[in-house]
Scaffold this motif. Structure first.
Motif, PDB file in Angstrom:
ATOM      1  N   ARG A 130       0.829  -1.204   0.000  1.00 50.42           N
ATOM      2  CA  ARG A 130       0.000   0.000   0.000  1.00 50.42           C
ATOM      3  C   ARG A 130       0.869   1.262   0.000  1.00 50.42           C
ATOM      4  O   ARG A 130       0.624   2.196  -0.753  1.00 50.42           O
ATOM      5  CB  ARG A 130      -0.920   0.007   1.242  1.00 50.42           C
ATOM      6  CG  ARG A 130      -1.549   1.392   1.427  1.00 50.42           C
ATOM      7  CD  ARG A 130      -2.704   1.425   2.362  1.00 50.42           C
ATOM      8  NE  ARG A 130      -2.416   1.217   3.766  1.00 50.42           N
ATOM      9  CZ  ARG A 130      -2.000   2.185   4.609  1.00 50.42           C
ATOM     10  NH1 ARG A 130      -1.766   3.384   4.171  1.00 50.42           N
ATOM     11  NH2 ARG A 130      -1.801   1.902   5.876  1.00 50.42           N
ATOM     12  N   LYS A 131       1.948   1.229   0.859  1.00 46.68           N
ATOM     13  CA  LYS A 131       2.830   2.403   0.938  1.00 46.68           C
ATOM     14  C   LYS A 131       3.489   2.656  -0.413  1.00 46.68           C
ATOM     15  O   LYS A 131       3.655   3.797  -0.842  1.00 46.68           O
ATOM     16  CB  LYS A 131       3.901   2.178   2.009  1.00 46.68           C
ATOM     17  CG  LYS A 131       3.386   2.455   3.382  1.00 46.68           C
ATOM     18  CD  LYS A 131       3.239   3.960   3.591  1.00 46.68           C
ATOM     19  CE  LYS A 131       2.663   4.280   4.944  1.00 46.68           C
ATOM     20  NZ  LYS A 131       2.364   5.695   5.103  1.00 46.68           N
ATOM     21  N   GLN A 132       3.879   1.546  -1.078  1.00 45.23           N
ATOM     22  CA  GLN A 132       4.525   1.666  -2.388  1.00 45.23           C
ATOM     23  C   GLN A 132       3.548   2.323  -3.367  1.00 45.23           C
ATOM     24  O   GLN A 132       3.921   3.222  -4.128  1.00 45.23           O
ATOM     25  CB  GLN A 132       4.942   0.272  -2.893  1.00 45.23           C
ATOM     26  CG  GLN A 132       5.845   0.290  -4.128  1.00 45.23           C
ATOM     27  CD  GLN A 132       7.122   1.092  -3.891  1.00 45.23           C
ATOM     28  OE1 GLN A 132       7.816   0.852  -2.898  1.00 45.23           O
ATOM     29  NE2 GLN A 132       7.416   2.059  -4.751  1.00 45.23           N
ATOM     30  N   MET A 133       2.289   1.864  -3.295  1.00 43.19           N
ATOM     31  CA  MET A 133       1.283   2.431  -4.191  1.00 43.19           C
ATOM     32  C   MET A 133       1.084   3.912  -3.896  1.00 43.19           C
ATOM     33  O   MET A 133       0.999   4.745  -4.798  1.00 43.19           O
ATOM     34  CB  MET A 133      -0.046   1.707  -4.003  1.00 43.19           C
ATOM     35  CG  MET A 133      -0.396   0.843  -5.197  1.00 43.19           C
ATOM     36  SD  MET A 133      -1.745  -0.259  -4.786  1.00 43.19           S
ATOM     37  CE  MET A 133      -3.003   0.868  -4.254  1.00 43.19           C
ATOM     38  N   GLU A 134       1.019   4.225  -2.585  1.00 42.02           N
ATOM     39  CA  GLU A 134       0.837   5.629  -2.198  1.00 42.02           C
ATOM     40  C   GLU A 134       2.012   6.471  -2.698  1.00 42.02           C
ATOM     41  O   GLU A 134       1.837   7.575  -3.211  1.00 42.02           O
ATOM     42  CB  GLU A 134       0.746   5.748  -0.671  1.00 42.02           C
ATOM     43  CG  GLU A 134      -0.613   5.384  -0.135  1.00 42.02           C
ATOM     44  CD  GLU A 134      -0.644   5.362   1.400  1.00 42.02           C
ATOM     45  OE1 GLU A 134      -1.644   4.883   1.929  1.00 42.02           O
ATOM     46  OE2 GLU A 134       0.342   5.809   2.043  1.00 42.02           O
ATOM     47  N   GLU A 135       3.211   5.891  -2.566  1.00 40.84           N
ATOM     48  CA  GLU A 135       4.425   6.593  -2.993  1.00 40.84           C
ATOM     49  C   GLU A 135       4.401   6.814  -4.513  1.00 40.84           C
ATOM     50  O   GLU A 135       4.666   7.918  -4.996  1.00 40.84           O
ATOM     51  CB  GLU A 135       5.651   5.757  -2.579  1.00 40.84           C
ATOM     52  CG  GLU A 135       6.997   6.385  -2.843  1.00 40.84           C
ATOM     53  CD  GLU A 135       7.178   7.747  -2.167  1.00 40.84           C
ATOM     54  OE1 GLU A 135       7.963   8.526  -2.713  1.00 40.84           O
ATOM     55  OE2 GLU A 135       6.526   8.031  -1.114  1.00 40.84           O
ATOM     56  N   ASP A 136       4.029   5.717  -5.257  1.00 43.71           N
ATOM     57  CA  ASP A 136       3.954   5.821  -6.722  1.00 43.71           C
ATOM     58  C   ASP A 136       2.926   6.872  -7.124  1.00 43.71           C
ATOM     59  O   ASP A 136       3.166   7.690  -8.020  1.00 43.71           O
ATOM     60  CB  ASP A 136       3.551   4.474  -7.336  1.00 43.71           C
ATOM     61  CG  ASP A 136       4.671   3.453  -7.207  1.00 43.71           C
ATOM     62  OD1 ASP A 136       5.793   3.858  -6.826  1.00 43.71           O
ATOM     63  OD2 ASP A 136       4.429   2.255  -7.469  1.00 43.71           O
ATOM     64  N   LEU A 137       1.782   6.840  -6.421  1.00 44.59           N
ATOM     65  CA  LEU A 137       0.714   7.779  -6.744  1.00 44.59           C
ATOM     66  C   LEU A 137       1.176   9.208  -6.487  1.00 44.59           C
ATOM     67  O   LEU A 137       0.968  10.112  -7.290  1.00 44.59           O
ATOM     68  CB  LEU A 137      -0.508   7.454  -5.881  1.00 44.59           C
ATOM     69  CG  LEU A 137      -1.768   8.214  -6.241  1.00 44.59           C
ATOM     70  CD1 LEU A 137      -2.266   7.743  -7.603  1.00 44.59           C
ATOM     71  CD2 LEU A 137      -2.853   8.000  -5.192  1.00 44.59           C
ATOM     72  N   LYS A 138       1.884   9.377  -5.370  1.00 49.32           N
ATOM     73  CA  LYS A 138       2.357  10.710  -5.014  1.00 49.32           C
ATOM     74  C   LYS A 138       3.350  11.199  -6.074  1.00 49.32           C
ATOM     75  O   LYS A 138       3.282  12.344  -6.515  1.00 49.32           O
ATOM     76  CB  LYS A 138       3.018  10.671  -3.635  1.00 49.32           C
ATOM     77  CG  LYS A 138       3.358  12.040  -3.116  1.00 49.32           C
ATOM     78  CD  LYS A 138       3.881  11.987  -1.710  1.00 49.32           C
ATOM     79  CE  LYS A 138       4.423  13.330  -1.264  1.00 49.32           C
ATOM     80  NZ  LYS A 138       5.503  13.850  -2.094  1.00 49.32           N
ATOM     81  N   GLN A 139       4.229  10.268  -6.469  1.00 46.19           N
ATOM     82  CA  GLN A 139       5.227  10.652  -7.471  1.00 46.19           C
ATOM     83  C   GLN A 139       4.545  11.021  -8.786  1.00 46.19           C
ATOM     84  O   GLN A 139       4.898  12.005  -9.432  1.00 46.19           O
ATOM     85  CB  GLN A 139       6.189   9.488  -7.719  1.00 46.19           C
ATOM     86  CG  GLN A 139       7.376   9.555  -6.786  1.00 46.19           C
ATOM     87  CD  GLN A 139       8.343   8.418  -6.992  1.00 46.19           C
ATOM     88  OE1 GLN A 139       8.299   7.736  -7.999  1.00 46.19           O
ATOM     89  NE2 GLN A 139       9.211   8.210  -6.034  1.00 46.19           N
ATOM     90  N   ALA A 140       3.528  10.206  -9.161  1.00 47.72           N
ATOM     91  CA  ALA A 140       2.810  10.485 -10.410  1.00 47.72           C
ATOM     92  C   ALA A 140       2.105  11.833 -10.313  1.00 47.72           C
ATOM     93  O   ALA A 140       2.113  12.622 -11.259  1.00 47.72           O
ATOM     94  CB  ALA A 140       1.798   9.380 -10.686  1.00 47.72           C
ATOM     95  N   MET A 141       1.519  12.108  -9.124  1.00 49.51           N
ATOM     96  CA  MET A 141       0.812  13.378  -8.967  1.00 49.51           C
ATOM     97  C   MET A 141       1.787  14.549  -8.976  1.00 49.51           C
ATOM     98  O   MET A 141       1.508  15.587  -9.576  1.00 49.51           O
ATOM     99  CB  MET A 141      -0.023  13.366  -7.691  1.00 49.51           C
ATOM    100  CG  MET A 141      -1.319  12.599  -7.922  1.00 49.51           C
ATOM    101  SD  MET A 141      -2.219  12.260  -6.425  1.00 49.51           S
ATOM    102  CE  MET A 141      -2.747  13.874  -5.948  1.00 49.51           C
TER     103      MET A 141
END
Ligand code: ADP
Length: 497
Positions: A130-141
């Motif tokens: 989940r953290k990885q996804m959150e991190e990826d999402l944050k980076q994408a945003m």
């Protein structure tokens, strides 16, 4: 403190707590037990996610907690101990395979009958994914945000108009230059249609059809249109509509850029007017010089002055060249202003070609101009202008091929069209130049052509004349081997005899 003594003290633990432990143990990735002050980790079972302790350990912080998060963990523990309340934290851990992971950890204090902490019982879940996804999402945003800022800077500092239409034809973006042209704010204009933004109905309708076309074909469209600017008055614009394609390959919007070309148009007009005026002014004195030379040549011949006769003949040829050049410029300016007229008449192309042949024979001796035998072929065309096309193509074939080489002129009737060809054995034309050859003022920039005089208007005029007759013009060429220019004209039945 040993396991046994701790278990002895645990006697006060209720059956409810026991069930809670069982539930938590079954649903968590990690369960652990801590001494009352968290200095000793009594036990840790993780099913392979973290390294199991085996025996009670004191150095659990450095063994399990990521260095960056260690202080945060210590602070949370101190807080939980002082308030005897639940410890709860998400933090990084060092996983069994040596890499960094994330857990969501909770621990409750187990109290004895007097309210003293006997131990802490904790459970944690692996939230690395989940953290990885959150991190990826944050980076994408962050990346999207950065791109947006970049586009905003680029589009807000260009004088060009930049905008995006939704497929419902409403504007979803307009850059400051466009807002200024409309004299509107983004709030007034975005989400609005072309009509609502002040476009005349014909203009809005035209763009809506173009948006439909871009959306259904994914093609880019380019056009020119006039529009009243809020402060500058009526201006001429060059615009390009491009499809915005989503990840599924569908067009989701249409992006546009528009450039004000009013000044370019005005300069072009000035240039055309100038060329037209100069050509007209030159024509009158040239016509008189030609007649003076003709009279003088006649008199030289009568008085058997061969030298003067030859010189005057050469002068006549040069004057002919000048006349053709000036006529070329006049034709360009007539074409530009739409003042060119096609005077249709029925005539036999074979007869015209015969006249061209005689003309060429008297003026060109450097090349072998071969006129292939042709059949009677009637067309309904402007005789003088078609003659001009023949002359231009043959003159070019001579100009761009070495002396002594051959030029073949022929025509054939294919599918109700006569197809004329002019083939030379000259320098040929590079592939890159072929598409632009028929443009106005286009000349090939090669060292071989540098010394050959010309203005790049002959082929432009040919192409305009042929197109206005409903025909086509094209070229096939191989550099170093020669070129063949073709044009077609519709044929008509021969008149009754
Ligand atoms: P101009 O000959 O005055 O430059 P044209 O419009 O007649 O203008 O021709 C445009 C260009 O096309 C020329 O500059 C030349 O580079 C190229 N061209 C035309 N005809 C030929 C040909 N037969 N062989 C090679 N190049 C040619």
């Amino acid at each position: 403190m040993t396991e046994t003594t701790l278990n002895d003290k645990n006697k006060g633990v209720t059956a409810g707590e026991g069930r809670y432990r069982a539930l938590v143990t079954a649903t968590s990735d990690v369960v652990y037990r801590m001494s009352p002050d968290w200095s000793v980790m009594q036990q840790l079972d993780s099913g392979g996610f973290l390294l199991d302790t085996g025996v009670p350990i004191k150095n659990w912080i450095s063994k399990y907690i990521h260095p960056v998060d260690q202080q945060m963990v210590k602070d949370a523990i101190a807080e939980a101990i002082s308030t005897k309340s639940m410890y709860e934290l998400e933090h990084r851990v060092l996983m069994a395979d040596g890499v960094t992971g994330w857990i969501s950890s909770k621990a409750i204090p187990i109290l004895d009958g007097e309210g003293n902490i006997i131990e802490w019982f904790g459970a944690a879940t692996d939230i690395t994914a989940r953290k990885q996804m959150e991190e990826d999402l944050k980076q994408a945003m962050d990346a999207a945000e950065q791109q947006k800022r970049l586009y905003e800077v680029v589009t807000s500092n260009t004088p060009d108009l930049v905008y995006v239409f939704g497929l419902d034809y409403n504007f979803t973006f307009a850059n400051p230059a466009l807002l200024k042209m409309w004299g509107k704010t983004a709030e007034d204009a975005i989400g609005k249609s072309l009509l609502e933004n002040g476009y005349e109905p014909w203009h809005a309708e035209m763009h809506e059809r173009e948006i439909d076309h871009v959306a259904s074909t994914k093609e880019i469209i380019r056009g020119e249109v006039a529009f009243p600017h809020a402060t500058l008055g009526r201006r001429v614009y060059d615009y390009i509509f491009t499809p915005v394609i989503n990840a599924q390959g569908e067009v989701e919007a249409v992006a546009g850029t528009t450039r004000d070309i009013t000044e370019i148009k005005e300069n072009e007009q000035r240039k055309n007017d100038f060329i037209s005026m100069v050509s007209h002014e030159l024509k009158t004195p040239l016509t008189s010089v030609i007649s003076f030379v003709q009279v003088a040549q006649k008199r030289a011949n009568q008085s058997n002055d061969k030298i003067a006769g030859d010189m005057l003949e050469r002068a006549g040829k040069q004057l002919g060249k000048m006349t053709r050049m000036i006529n070329g410029f006049l034709n360009v300016s007539r074409l530009e202003s739409g003042r060119i007229q096609i005077d249709h008449q029925h005539f036999d192309l074979a007869v015209l070609l015969d006249e061209v042949q005689q003309d060429i024979a008297s003026t060109t001796s450097s090349h072998k101009i071969v006129f292939e035998p042709v059949k009677e072929t009637w067309v309904n065309a402007d005789r003088e202008k078609i003659e001009q096309v023949f002359n231009n193509l043959i003159t070019n074939a001579v100009k761009y091929s070495p002396p002594g080489s051959a030029v073949h002129v022929a025509f054939d009737v294919v599918d109700n069209k006569v197809q004329v060809s002019v083939r030379d054995e000259g320098m040929g034309i590079n592939k890159e130049d072929l598409p632009r050859l028929f443009e106005r003022f286009y000349r090939v920039k090669e060292t071989e052509t540098n010394h050959i005089a010309g203005f790049g208007i002959g082929l432009y005029i040919c192409s305009e004349i042929v197109k206005r007759h409903g025909g086509e013009i094209w070229v096939e060429s191989q550099p170093g081997k020669g070129s063949t220019f073709y044009f077609t004209l519709p044929v008509v039945p021969s008149p009754e005899v």
